[in-house]
Scaffold this motif. Sequence first.
Motif, PDB file in Angstrom:
ATOM      1  N   CYS A  13     -16.022   5.678 -23.554  1.00 34.01           N
ATOM      2  CA  CYS A  13     -15.274   6.513 -22.605  1.00 34.01           C
ATOM      3  C   CYS A  13     -16.209   7.214 -21.622  1.00 34.01           C
ATOM      4  O   CYS A  13     -15.936   7.264 -20.413  1.00 34.01           O
ATOM      5  CB  CYS A  13     -14.447   7.550 -23.363  1.00 34.01           C
ATOM      6  SG  CYS A  13     -12.984   6.893 -24.184  1.00 34.01           S
ATOM      7  N   ILE A  14     -17.310   7.731 -22.132  1.00 36.21           N
ATOM      8  CA  ILE A  14     -18.283   8.411 -21.262  1.00 36.21           C
ATOM      9  C   ILE A  14     -18.867   7.431 -20.261  1.00 36.21           C
ATOM     10  O   ILE A  14     -19.001   7.736 -19.067  1.00 36.21           O
ATOM     11  CB  ILE A  14     -19.395   9.066 -22.108  1.00 36.21           C
ATOM     12  CG1 ILE A  14     -18.823  10.220 -22.942  1.00 36.21           C
ATOM     13  CG2 ILE A  14     -20.533   9.561 -21.213  1.00 36.21           C
ATOM     14  CD1 ILE A  14     -19.785  10.793 -23.957  1.00 36.21           C
ATOM     15  N   SER A  15     -19.196   6.224 -20.728  1.00 34.06           N
ATOM     16  CA  SER A  15     -19.744   5.192 -19.850  1.00 34.06           C
ATOM     17  C   SER A  15     -18.744   4.826 -18.750  1.00 34.06           C
ATOM     18  O   SER A  15     -19.100   4.724 -17.573  1.00 34.06           O
ATOM     19  CB  SER A  15     -20.101   3.948 -20.670  1.00 34.06           C
ATOM     20  OG  SER A  15     -20.518   2.892 -19.837  1.00 34.06           O
ATOM     21  N   CYS A  16     -17.475   4.656 -19.131  1.00 32.49           N
ATOM     22  CA  CYS A  16     -16.431   4.331 -18.148  1.00 32.49           C
ATOM     23  C   CYS A  16     -16.257   5.455 -17.141  1.00 32.49           C
ATOM     24  O   CYS A  16     -16.108   5.212 -15.934  1.00 32.49           O
ATOM     25  CB  CYS A  16     -15.104   4.065 -18.859  1.00 32.49           C
ATOM     26  SG  CYS A  16     -14.961   2.425 -19.593  1.00 32.49           S
ATOM     27  N   ALA A  17     -16.278   6.686 -17.616  1.00 29.50           N
ATOM     28  CA  ALA A  17     -16.099   7.842 -16.730  1.00 29.50           C
ATOM     29  C   ALA A  17     -17.208   7.914 -15.686  1.00 29.50           C
ATOM     30  O   ALA A  17     -16.950   8.151 -14.495  1.00 29.50           O
ATOM     31  CB  ALA A  17     -16.051   9.125 -17.555  1.00 29.50           C
ATOM     32  N   LEU A  18     -18.438   7.688 -16.117  1.00 28.16           N
ATOM     33  CA  LEU A  18     -19.577   7.749 -15.193  1.00 28.16           C
ATOM     34  C   LEU A  18     -19.515   6.613 -14.164  1.00 28.16           C
ATOM     35  O   LEU A  18     -19.707   6.839 -12.961  1.00 28.16           O
ATOM     36  CB  LEU A  18     -20.888   7.675 -15.981  1.00 28.16           C
ATOM     37  CG  LEU A  18     -21.209   8.902 -16.858  1.00 28.16           C
ATOM     38  CD1 LEU A  18     -22.431   8.631 -17.722  1.00 28.16           C
ATOM     39  CD2 LEU A  18     -21.418  10.136 -15.989  1.00 28.16           C
ATOM     40  N   LYS A  19     -19.237   5.399 -14.633  1.00 28.14           N
ATOM     41  CA  LYS A  19     -19.188   4.241 -13.728  1.00 28.14           C
ATOM     42  C   LYS A  19     -18.029   4.357 -12.745  1.00 28.14           C
ATOM     43  O   LYS A  19     -18.175   4.034 -11.560  1.00 28.14           O
ATOM     44  CB  LYS A  19     -19.070   2.947 -14.541  1.00 28.14           C
ATOM     45  CG  LYS A  19     -20.324   2.586 -15.323  1.00 28.14           C
ATOM     46  CD  LYS A  19     -20.109   1.333 -16.162  1.00 28.14           C
ATOM     47  CE  LYS A  19     -21.343   0.990 -16.972  1.00 28.14           C
ATOM     48  NZ  LYS A  19     -21.128  -0.186 -17.843  1.00 28.14           N
ATOM     49  N   CYS A  25     -17.039   7.283  -5.646  1.00 27.13           N
ATOM     50  CA  CYS A  25     -17.913   7.917  -4.647  1.00 27.13           C
ATOM     51  C   CYS A  25     -18.347   6.933  -3.559  1.00 27.13           C
ATOM     52  O   CYS A  25     -18.463   7.323  -2.377  1.00 27.13           O
ATOM     53  CB  CYS A  25     -19.149   8.508  -5.327  1.00 27.13           C
ATOM     54  SG  CYS A  25     -18.788   9.986  -6.313  1.00 27.13           S
ATOM     55  N   ILE A  26     -18.597   5.685  -3.926  1.00 25.02           N
ATOM     56  CA  ILE A  26     -19.054   4.716  -2.924  1.00 25.02           C
ATOM     57  C   ILE A  26     -17.895   3.959  -2.278  1.00 25.02           C
ATOM     58  O   ILE A  26     -18.091   3.187  -1.345  1.00 25.02           O
ATOM     59  CB  ILE A  26     -20.069   3.717  -3.523  1.00 25.02           C
ATOM     60  CG1 ILE A  26     -19.397   2.794  -4.548  1.00 25.02           C
ATOM     61  CG2 ILE A  26     -21.251   4.418  -4.140  1.00 25.02           C
ATOM     62  CD1 ILE A  26     -20.303   1.664  -5.009  1.00 25.02           C
ATOM     63  N   MET A  27     -16.663   4.216  -2.770  1.00 21.87           N
ATOM     64  CA  MET A  27     -15.480   3.533  -2.249  1.00 21.87           C
ATOM     65  C   MET A  27     -15.342   3.635  -0.724  1.00 21.87           C
ATOM     66  O   MET A  27     -15.069   2.613  -0.066  1.00 21.87           O
ATOM     67  CB  MET A  27     -14.226   4.083  -2.938  1.00 21.87           C
ATOM     68  CG  MET A  27     -12.914   3.472  -2.465  1.00 21.87           C
ATOM     69  SD  MET A  27     -11.503   4.136  -3.378  1.00 21.87           S
ATOM     70  CE  MET A  27     -11.509   5.846  -2.806  1.00 21.87           C
ATOM     71  N   PRO A  28     -15.560   4.804  -0.102  1.00 27.71           N
ATOM     72  CA  PRO A  28     -15.392   4.894   1.358  1.00 27.71           C
ATOM     73  C   PRO A  28     -16.331   3.975   2.147  1.00 27.71           C
ATOM     74  O   PRO A  28     -16.010   3.591   3.281  1.00 27.71           O
ATOM     75  CB  PRO A  28     -15.709   6.373   1.654  1.00 27.71           C
ATOM     76  CG  PRO A  28     -15.457   7.075   0.370  1.00 27.71           C
ATOM     77  CD  PRO A  28     -15.852   6.112  -0.697  1.00 27.71           C
ATOM     78  N   PHE A  29     -17.441   3.605   1.546  1.00 30.69           N
ATOM     79  CA  PHE A  29     -18.432   2.791   2.252  1.00 30.69           C
ATOM     80  C   PHE A  29     -18.176   1.281   2.121  1.00 30.69           C
ATOM     81  O   PHE A  29     -18.770   0.494   2.841  1.00 30.69           O
ATOM     82  CB  PHE A  29     -19.835   3.114   1.731  1.00 30.69           C
ATOM     83  CG  PHE A  29     -20.187   4.567   1.822  1.00 30.69           C
ATOM     84  CD1 PHE A  29     -20.554   5.139   3.031  1.00 30.69           C
ATOM     85  CD2 PHE A  29     -20.109   5.389   0.698  1.00 30.69           C
ATOM     86  CE1 PHE A  29     -20.864   6.493   3.118  1.00 30.69           C
ATOM     87  CE2 PHE A  29     -20.417   6.737   0.770  1.00 30.69           C
ATOM     88  CZ  PHE A  29     -20.792   7.296   1.988  1.00 30.69           C
ATOM     89  N   VAL A  30     -17.309   0.897   1.174  1.00 29.07           N
ATOM     90  CA  VAL A  30     -17.097  -0.542   0.934  1.00 29.07           C
ATOM     91  C   VAL A  30     -15.653  -0.980   1.135  1.00 29.07           C
ATOM     92  O   VAL A  30     -15.369  -2.186   1.187  1.00 29.07           O
ATOM     93  CB  VAL A  30     -17.549  -0.936  -0.500  1.00 29.07           C
ATOM     94  CG1 VAL A  30     -19.015  -0.635  -0.717  1.00 29.07           C
ATOM     95  CG2 VAL A  30     -16.683  -0.250  -1.565  1.00 29.07           C
ATOM     96  N   LYS A  31     -14.719  -0.040   1.252  1.00 26.97           N
ATOM     97  CA  LYS A  31     -13.294  -0.392   1.225  1.00 26.97           C
ATOM     98  C   LYS A  31     -12.856  -1.280   2.387  1.00 26.97           C
ATOM     99  O   LYS A  31     -11.843  -1.979   2.274  1.00 26.97           O
ATOM    100  CB  LYS A  31     -12.432   0.861   1.175  1.00 26.97           C
ATOM    101  CG  LYS A  31     -12.525   1.748   2.409  1.00 26.97           C
ATOM    102  CD  LYS A  31     -11.634   2.975   2.244  1.00 26.97           C
ATOM    103  CE  LYS A  31     -11.660   3.855   3.479  1.00 26.97           C
ATOM    104  NZ  LYS A  31     -10.791   5.043   3.327  1.00 26.97           N
ATOM    105  N   ASN A  32     -13.584  -1.273   3.490  1.00 28.18           N
ATOM    106  CA  ASN A  32     -13.208  -2.109   4.632  1.00 28.18           C
ATOM    107  C   ASN A  32     -14.026  -3.388   4.736  1.00 28.18           C
ATOM    108  O   ASN A  32     -13.893  -4.135   5.705  1.00 28.18           O
ATOM    109  CB  ASN A  32     -13.332  -1.304   5.924  1.00 28.18           C
ATOM    110  CG  ASN A  32     -12.278  -0.210   6.032  1.00 28.18           C
ATOM    111  OD1 ASN A  32     -11.126  -0.426   5.661  1.00 28.18           O
ATOM    112  ND2 ASN A  32     -12.682   0.957   6.499  1.00 28.18           N
ATOM    113  N   SER A  33     -14.870  -3.649   3.739  1.00 27.64           N
ATOM    114  CA  SER A  33     -15.643  -4.888   3.734  1.00 27.64           C
ATOM    115  C   SER A  33     -14.727  -6.059   3.391  1.00 27.64           C
ATOM    116  O   SER A  33     -13.624  -5.879   2.860  1.00 27.64           O
ATOM    117  CB  SER A  33     -16.777  -4.814   2.723  1.00 27.64           C
ATOM    118  OG  SER A  33     -16.263  -4.732   1.398  1.00 27.64           O
TER     119      SER A  33
END
Length: 392
Positions: A13-19, A25-33
């Motif tokens: 669960c901790i691993s999933c939460a971090l990933k 966080c990086i979604m705004p930079f890749v969502k239009n690719s």
Amino acid sequence: MGVQTFVKKLIRCISCALKYTFAVCIMPFVKNSRSYKNLWLIAERGIDARDNAYYLFKYITKNQPEINIAYVISRDSADRERVLSIGRVIDFGSFRHFISLAVSKVKISTHIMGYTPYIDFFVRLDKLGLVRGKKIFLQHGIIKDNLTYLYSGNVHTDLFVCSAKPEYEYVRDNFGYKNGVVQMLGLCRYDALQKPTRTNKVLVMPTWRYSLQGVDKEQFIQSDYFRKFDELLTSKRLCELLKKYDCELLFYPHIQMQGFIDCFSSSERVKIMSFKDCTVQELLINTDVLITDFSSVFFDYAYMEKPVIFYQFDETDFRKHHYSEGYFDYKRDGFGKVLYDLEPVLVELDSILARDAKVETEYLKRINSFFTLRDKNCCERNFNAIKEIAER
């Protein structure tokens, strides 16, 4: 739950939460690719491709190539090559999987949160409103029991697919979803079902038992579940019937019971089938008679107008530990005889094989009344409904 199991789940669960946090966080930079723009993410459980998600994915890639869709499946899945031959694949549990989950406009699966890297964790996260996008529940089968865990409030979904009028009305009226969420569209896999042709094969396909979760093999072989089905497989009377009609019997336990298949007895005419040997649909299509207990696969069998025998030796115990009864009564609504002992099951099997595996008129009437939607357009209806939701 043991301490070791608890620690493993906590770490996961901790691993999933971090990933997932990093992916958001990086979604705004890749969502239009090109890879992620207007992405439709589809899966079953991340380990397989043999159910409604697979058939819908196959339909969309062939008939709607403008849709940016990707299928989530593990690298070691027995079904991976089948999916790769059709379209784009995302490795289950990879960081690309987490990014796709965060970015995707539409999320589709046969199981609740089946498109996620860890179902239990993301079900909880979704209740907090932290899983964005349109969510589509294709279903794994037809609902017949009172599945409270699928009630609105326990599950957030924009589309809840049903396939038969009694099921649709039951879910619509009792599960608490807003108007338009529950729709009668048909299971996508039904488009691939075929009219019966004789194969001289009998299929035994029981469901799992909640009471047997977590048991070891020594405990399993002491259970009524094992004893009753192994008694069937080793029956002298069964052997005589199979020889009389020149038939073969295929035994395929539920996926949650597959770890115990080496406990069951095989013989010249009795074969034990594993998850890797074939798909459930292949077994349903390529057999003549189904013996099951409470498994909803009997709906698929009835859809093809093939005979079913219900062997419910532990009915009381099943209802005590498993799902409570819903709208469907096996004796009143079922598509075959409900039996509790081995000998009547074998007598009924003899009767069915003697009449060339034809469904009796009484049960054929029930089938036709239950399935008012029977064509080859389930995938198309599902796609159109999802597209309309995606464009809102």
